[in-house]
Structures are given as structure tokens and as C-alpha cells.
Scaffold this motif. Structure first.
Motif, PDB file in Angstrom:
ATOM      1  N   THR A 471       0.826  -1.215   0.000  1.00 10.40           N
ATOM      2  CA  THR A 471       0.000   0.000   0.000  1.00 10.40           C
ATOM      3  C   THR A 471       0.859   1.263   0.000  1.00 10.40           C
ATOM      4  O   THR A 471       0.465   2.272  -0.573  1.00 10.40           O
ATOM      5  CB  THR A 471      -0.980   0.008   1.193  1.00 10.40           C
ATOM      6  OG1 THR A 471      -0.262  -0.172   2.422  1.00 10.40           O
ATOM      7  CG2 THR A 471      -2.014  -1.104   1.044  1.00 10.40           C
ATOM      8  N   ASN A 472       2.040   1.210   0.626  1.00 12.55           N
ATOM      9  CA  ASN A 472       2.970   2.343   0.508  1.00 12.55           C
ATOM     10  C   ASN A 472       3.348   2.572  -0.953  1.00 12.55           C
ATOM     11  O   ASN A 472       3.412   3.717  -1.431  1.00 12.55           O
ATOM     12  CB  ASN A 472       4.261   2.076   1.298  1.00 12.55           C
ATOM     13  CG  ASN A 472       4.111   2.354   2.778  1.00 12.55           C
ATOM     14  OD1 ASN A 472       3.189   3.046   3.199  1.00 12.55           O
ATOM     15  ND2 ASN A 472       5.014   1.806   3.574  1.00 12.55           N
ATOM     16  N   PHE A 473       3.620   1.487  -1.650  1.00 14.99           N
ATOM     17  CA  PHE A 473       3.979   1.599  -3.062  1.00 14.99           C
ATOM     18  C   PHE A 473       2.837   2.221  -3.856  1.00 14.99           C
ATOM     19  O   PHE A 473       3.053   3.074  -4.724  1.00 14.99           O
ATOM     20  CB  PHE A 473       4.329   0.214  -3.623  1.00 14.99           C
ATOM     21  CG  PHE A 473       4.771   0.227  -5.054  1.00 14.99           C
ATOM     22  CD1 PHE A 473       6.058   0.618  -5.393  1.00 14.99           C
ATOM     23  CD2 PHE A 473       3.899  -0.152  -6.069  1.00 14.99           C
ATOM     24  CE1 PHE A 473       6.472   0.639  -6.722  1.00 14.99           C
ATOM     25  CE2 PHE A 473       4.298  -0.139  -7.397  1.00 14.99           C
ATOM     26  CZ  PHE A 473       5.592   0.247  -7.720  1.00 14.99           C
ATOM     27  N   ALA A 474       1.595   1.804  -3.546  1.00 13.74           N
ATOM     28  CA  ALA A 474       0.432   2.375  -4.234  1.00 13.74           C
ATOM     29  C   ALA A 474       0.282   3.866  -3.935  1.00 13.74           C
ATOM     30  O   ALA A 474      -0.116   4.652  -4.801  1.00 13.74           O
ATOM     31  CB  ALA A 474      -0.835   1.619  -3.830  1.00 13.74           C
ATOM     32  N   LYS A 475       0.619   4.259  -2.716  1.00 13.58           N
ATOM     33  CA  LYS A 475       0.460   5.664  -2.334  1.00 13.58           C
ATOM     34  C   LYS A 475       1.599   6.541  -2.848  1.00 13.58           C
ATOM     35  O   LYS A 475       1.381   7.649  -3.348  1.00 13.58           O
ATOM     36  CB  LYS A 475       0.381   5.776  -0.804  1.00 13.58           C
ATOM     37  CG  LYS A 475      -0.855   5.145  -0.195  1.00 13.58           C
ATOM     38  CD  LYS A 475      -0.768   5.114   1.332  1.00 13.58           C
ATOM     39  CE  LYS A 475      -1.977   4.411   1.934  1.00 13.58           C
ATOM     40  NZ  LYS A 475      -1.902   4.284   3.407  1.00 13.58           N
ATOM     41  N   TYR A 476       2.841   6.040  -2.718  1.00 10.72           N
ATOM     42  CA  TYR A 476       4.006   6.904  -2.926  1.00 10.72           C
ATOM     43  C   TYR A 476       4.958   6.444  -4.043  1.00 10.72           C
ATOM     44  O   TYR A 476       5.908   7.150  -4.359  1.00 10.72           O
ATOM     45  CB  TYR A 476       4.825   7.000  -1.631  1.00 10.72           C
ATOM     46  CG  TYR A 476       4.002   7.239  -0.391  1.00 10.72           C
ATOM     47  CD1 TYR A 476       3.302   8.431  -0.209  1.00 10.72           C
ATOM     48  CD2 TYR A 476       3.895   6.262   0.604  1.00 10.72           C
ATOM     49  CE1 TYR A 476       2.533   8.649   0.934  1.00 10.72           C
ATOM     50  CE2 TYR A 476       3.134   6.471   1.746  1.00 10.72           C
ATOM     51  CZ  TYR A 476       2.453   7.657   1.899  1.00 10.72           C
ATOM     52  OH  TYR A 476       1.697   7.864   3.024  1.00 10.72           O
ATOM     53  N   GLY A 477       4.731   5.243  -4.591  1.00  6.32           N
ATOM     54  CA  GLY A 477       5.691   4.704  -5.552  1.00  6.32           C
ATOM     55  C   GLY A 477       6.958   4.206  -4.890  1.00  6.32           C
ATOM     56  O   GLY A 477       7.959   3.929  -5.550  1.00  6.32           O
ATOM     57  N   ASP A 478       6.915   4.030  -3.575  1.00  6.75           N
ATOM     58  CA  ASP A 478       8.063   3.579  -2.785  1.00  6.75           C
ATOM     59  C   ASP A 478       7.522   2.704  -1.659  1.00  6.75           C
ATOM     60  O   ASP A 478       6.733   3.175  -0.831  1.00  6.75           O
ATOM     61  CB  ASP A 478       8.803   4.795  -2.211  1.00  6.75           C
ATOM     62  CG  ASP A 478      10.058   4.418  -1.422  1.00  6.75           C
ATOM     63  OD1 ASP A 478      10.208   3.225  -1.063  1.00  6.75           O
ATOM     64  OD2 ASP A 478      10.880   5.310  -1.150  1.00  6.75           O
ATOM     65  N   PRO A 479       7.903   1.417  -1.593  1.00  4.22           N
ATOM     66  CA  PRO A 479       7.344   0.532  -0.567  1.00  4.22           C
ATOM     67  C   PRO A 479       7.807   0.844   0.851  1.00  4.22           C
ATOM     68  O   PRO A 479       7.150   0.455   1.820  1.00  4.22           O
ATOM     69  CB  PRO A 479       7.814  -0.863  -1.002  1.00  4.22           C
ATOM     70  CG  PRO A 479       9.000  -0.620  -1.883  1.00  4.22           C
ATOM     71  CD  PRO A 479       8.798   0.700  -2.532  1.00  4.22           C
ATOM     72  N   THR A 480       8.946   1.530   0.991  1.00  3.68           N
ATOM     73  CA  THR A 480       9.436   1.910   2.327  1.00  3.68           C
ATOM     74  C   THR A 480       9.841   3.383   2.320  1.00  3.68           C
ATOM     75  O   THR A 480      11.027   3.705   2.375  1.00  3.68           O
ATOM     76  CB  THR A 480      10.631   1.030   2.756  1.00  3.68           C
ATOM     77  OG1 THR A 480      11.630   1.062   1.712  1.00  3.68           O
ATOM     78  CG2 THR A 480      10.211  -0.410   2.986  1.00  3.68           C
TER      79      THR A 480
END
Length: 533
Positions: A471-480
Motif C-alpha cells: 500500500t505504501n507503493f500504491a500511495k508513494y511509488g516507494d514501498p518503504t
């Protein structure tokens, strides 16, 4: 809001209020048509937009799944009228500034099986709790989705065109559900992962999504592509089952359109069952490269060539595999597994056109790579499981991720190795071996009633980590985007100099040098040879 009402382009929808396992409230709208039913004259045709309706449409019940063979009962289930989607959202009609990221799930099943709209198997609970809108949908499967006759009324890749149509519907309507049409992430496992890559490659999908995640699937895998010549050959064998000989594509199409849904699926599966394939897993009626004609092609270039030249949509990309994908053979390919374990004849299962003069040297190389390598597991068939892991999943997935990374950034790669209570396919098929089987990470992202029983504290941590990174990747394009107690390791993207990857077990570890001998073998194979499908 016990019966939420939303108005989309075609009319009003009545949804329902649901609760996650943690008692968080969300709204569900099920069985929403995103295309006109592909029945009658529309069988094998490209999808067309859905028709409008009067009044309020009930969107609280499951829709038809797409027609397919049920592997357990060996009977045909589902229907051709199956082009529906589900929307799950934690809030409705948000102001423009607070629209939520959208995650679009594409189901797997080898392009022959599966469905995306039954939330007992594909529950959105884990994801919607992280403030994202989740969309799942069905697309045409098997011969209905992938018959390719090089003509406008059966061009091929209809199932992938269905996916494009669903994404178009999302662009037009997702705001009504609180979703941001400018922040759409497509993700899927197995054939769903391959579909994600196909959508990257197709000009028809450009601009319809903004991030992509391919789990255990790639356009380069032997089971995920076929030639239109081979697909046509398969189709011409279907009339022979009824003792009828057809001599032209017109006659063939007329015959296939005249069959009932059940007969069409049953006969096509019978043809596939009697076919001899070179290599590992094959499904026959799958995506293909189309010939340019008087219609918009979904794909007119070989995936390897397009990936090598950077001819694909450039968006943040995440991909990976499970460490023992080949465990799938324990339940789905036992004869192949047993034969390789006994004969140790690898070349028989390698789906590449190896030159006759090089076959002996290639067999030696394969035996050296898999029989002399140090094994992580002590199963007597561990070498065979590693080989099928590479042939059917990892080899092509690694090569495609490397090619995408050369032409686009960022690309995040992972190896999922955790063996726990939510390992989806291992639990579903009761596979006794240790390790993470094909698709096992899916159980930590998508809630499934097929997995029951207590889960451990570590299972819960792994689930929260995967849900957090996806979901981080979906929000920001970065998983962490930030390191914290839950995600203590920064997931670095692939660099030009090396394929850095995240090793996901009970801990998160950044590593380099992923199976170097196996990787080199498949990089060389993909550079030199074509599939023999």
C-alpha cells in the motif's frame, strides 16, 4: 448509511456496508458491469462499454464467474456473461484533495481458470484498512478470452482487452467511490502478474494506471504466451471432436460460435489435454502477439523485444517471486516432477529451441547447475523443484525485471521465502514440503476464507509488513518511504550495477547476487533462443 447509493456513468448502484476482521467499516459494490456481456455475436470480439440502466441496480451480490472447467469436478462452471467488477472503499465521494489511491487486483489461474469477484477467495480486508480503494474484476478465460484468428471478430487477447476496458471504467467512475483516477496501481499474481506486464507493453493501456506490481508472473514465461499459429492449430482440432472438418477460418468461427458455452469450454480443454508440449507448464489459449490488421492491436511485438527496447509504459514497478515456486509441481505437475527426479533429463523440460549441435552441452550445463548446486532444503526432489521454479516462474520474471530496470526507474524486486500460516497455495493444496510455494505471498495481502485456523504472531507481522509495503507503493511509488519498527529495512530499487532485492522472511533483508549461476543460465537462454510453444 446502511444502503449506500453511488451514481456511475451508466446509472445508480446500491452497495452495502461491510466490516473487516478488525471491525473496520468499508463499503462494497459487487457485480458492477464494466462491459456489455460478450455473448451471441460478441463472442470472441473486443469488449464494448456497458449499457445504462433505469432505477437503482443492486450491487450487493456476487456475479457470474467467467466460463471455465472446474478442475475438481471436471465440469464446466461459470458463464460468458461475466464482465463485472467489485469496488471496495473505506469512504465514499471524498473531496478532490483527499481522494484515495486505487489498487486494481488481477486474478491468476493460467488464463484458463480463476475469478476476481468472489470475496470469499479474494477479500479486500487487509488493504482497505490502509486507506486504499480496491477493485477486482473478471476477464474472459481460455478460448473465449484468447482465440486468435487474425481477424477483427476474433483478434486474440480478448481477455487482456477486457482488463483494459475495466481500467477505462475505473478512470471514468472511481471518483464516485472516493478513489483517485490519477493514482491507480495494477497488481496481480501468476497470470495476474503476467497480465500486469502485458498492460505495461500494450499501447491500449497507456495512461490508465500509474504503478504496477507483478507477483510470480511475467510476459516472458512459457505458459504466459503462445503463437497465433499454434492457437489456430488448437482451434481447428475442436470441430474434429464432433467429426466435422472445417476448411476455412470463416467456417471455424461459425462452428465455434454455434457451440454452447459448456461444449466450447469442454472441447477446448479436451484438445489441450491431448496436446504434447515441450517444457514445463502450458495452457494453450493464452496471450499472443497479434498481426496488425483493421483493428487496434493489443500487442504487436514480442515481449522480449519490446522490453529490451524500452517500448513500454514507464511507471514505478515492483516484481518478485516465491523462493520455491516449483512446489506447485507437487500438486499440479507431479508426473513431470517424478520423471525429472527419476531420469534427471532436464532438456526435456526446457521450453527453448536449443540448436541440435548444442543440446549435449546444454544438458551438461543444466545438470551442473541443478545437481551440483548447494541445496537449501533436504527434499530428495529439491533440485527438480529449483529447476521448475526457474523454468516456469523465476527465470523469465528475473529477466523481464532486469530489462524494465534498464529502461525505467524505479524497479523494486523481492524474493518471498516465509513459510507460515497464510501461505496461500501451500495451504490450499496441502503441500507438505518446506518453503514458500507459487503465489504464497498472496495470502498475506488478500484475505481468503480458503485459509482458516489460528495464525502466529510472526504470521501477523509478515502480513502487516507486506500490506504496508504494497500500500505504501500504491500511495508513494516507494514501498518503504520511511524506516520504522514495522519496516526496519529500506527497500532499495534495482541499481544499474546490480540487481538488489529484498529478501522477505521473518525478517526483511536487502541482498545482492541472486542465484548467480541460475540467473546467468536464463539470461543467456532468453537472449539466444525463442520459445518452442
Amino acid at each position: 448509511m446502511s444502503c449506500p447509493i453511488v451514481e456511475v456513468e451508466q446509472g445508480k448502484l446500491k452497495g452495502k456496508v461491510c466490516k473487516t476482521l478488525n471491525n473496520s467499516e468499508f463499503f462494497a459494490f459487487k457485480g458492477v458491469p464494466y462491459a456489455k456481456p460478450p455473448v451471441g455475436d460478441l463472442r470472441f470480439s473486443v469488449p464494448v462499454p456497458p449499457e445504462s440502466w433505469e432505477g437503482v441496480k443492486d450491487a450487493t451480490k456476487d456475479c457470474n464467474i467467467c466460463a471455465q472447467l472446474d478442475k475438481e469436478t471436471q465440469s464446466v462452471v461459470g458463464d460468458e456473461d461475466c464482465l463485472y467488477l467489485n469496488v471496495y472503499t473505506p469512504k465514499l465521494q471524498a473531496p478532490e484533495a483527499s481522494l484515495l489511491p486505487v489498487m486494481v487486483f488481477i486474478h491468476g489461474g493460467g488464463f484458463l481458470f480463476g475469478h476476481g469477484t468472489d470475496d470469499t477467495a479474494h477479500g479486500p480486508d487487509f488493504l482497505v484498512e490502509k486507506d486504499v480503494v480496491v477493485v477486482s474484476f473478471n476477464y474472459r478465460l481460455g478460448i473465449l478470452g484468447f482465440l486468435s484468428l487474425d481477424r477483427k471478430d476474433a483478434p486474440g487477447n480478448m481477455g487482456l482487452r477486457d482488463q483494459v476496458q475495466a481500467l477505462k471504467w475505473i478512470q471514468k467512475n472511481i471518483k464516485q467511490f472516493g478513489g483517485d483516477p490519477n493514482n491507480v496501481t495494477i497488481f496481480g499474481v501468476s497470470a495476474g502478474g503476467s497480465s500486469v506486464e502485458y498492460l505495461l507493453l500494450s499501447p491500449l493501456a497507456k495512461g490508465l494506471f500509474h504503478k504496477a506490481i507483478a507477483q510470480s508472473g511475467s510476459t516472458l514465461l512459457p505458459w504466459a504466451q503462445n503463437t497465433n499459429i499454434k492457437i489456430k492449430e488448437l482451434a481447428y482440432k475442436i470441430p474434429l471432436i464432433k467429426g466435422k472438418i472445417v476448411t476455412s477460418d470463416d467456417q471455424l468461427l461459425q462452428f465455434l460460435k454455434g457451440l454452447s458455452t459448456k461444449d466450447l469450454i469442454a472441447y477446448s480443454m479436451l484438445v489441450l489435454a491431448t496436446e504434447t508440449w515441450c517444457g514445463g507448464i502450458h495452457f494453450g489459449f493464452v496471450p499472443t502477439v497479434e498481426k496488425s490488421g483493421e483493428w487496434e492491436t493489443f500487442l504487436d511485438k514480442k515481449p522480449y523485444d519490446a522490453l529490451s527496447r524500452g517500448e513500454f509504459t514507464k511507471v514505478p514497478f515492483m516484481a518478485g517471486f516465491c523462493s520455491r515456486e516449483g512446489l506447485l509441481m507437487v500438486s499440479h505437475g507431479a508426473p513431470r516432477l517424478e520423471k525429472l527426479k527419476k531420469d534427471k533429463s532436464f532438456l526435456e523440460f526446457l521450453p527453448f529451441d536449443i540448436d541440435e549441435t548444442e543440446k549435449q552441452a546444454m544438458e551438461v550445463k543444466l545438470k551442473t547447475t541443478y545437481l551440483e548446486a548447494e541445496q537449501k532444503f533436504d527434499d530428495e526432489d529439491a533440485f527438480a523443484i529449483d529447476f521448475f521454479t526457474d523454468v516456469d516462474f523465476f527465470g523469465g520474471g528475473y529477466v523481464s525485471a532486469s530489462l524494465i530496470a534498464k529502461n525505467s526507474s524505479p524497479v523494486f524486486f523481492y524474493e518471498f521465502a516465509y513459510d507460515g500460516g497464510l501461505n496461500y497455495l501451500k495451504k490450499k493444496h496441502n503441500i507438505p514440503h518446506k518453503g514458500a510455494c507459487h503465489g504464497d505471498e498472496g495470502g498475506y495481502l488478500i484475505r481468503s476464507n480458503l485459509i482458516d485456523g489460528e495464525i502466529s504472531k510472526t504470521d501477523e507481522i509478515v502480513k502487516n509488513r507486506l500490506v504496508g509495503m504494497w500500500t505504501n507503493f500504491a500511495k508513494y511509488g516507494d514501498p518503504t518511504p520511511e524506516v520504522n519498527d514495522l519496516l526496519p529495512t529500506k527497500w532499495e530499487p534495482i541499481a544499474e550495477t546490480s540487481l538488489a532485492y529484498l529478501y522477505i522472511d521473518d525478517q526483511l533483508t536487502m541482498k545482492e547476487g541472486l542465484y548467480p549461476t541460475r540467473v546467468k543460465l536464463f539470461k543467456d537462454l532468453y537472449e539466444k533462443y525463442n520459445f518452442s510453444s
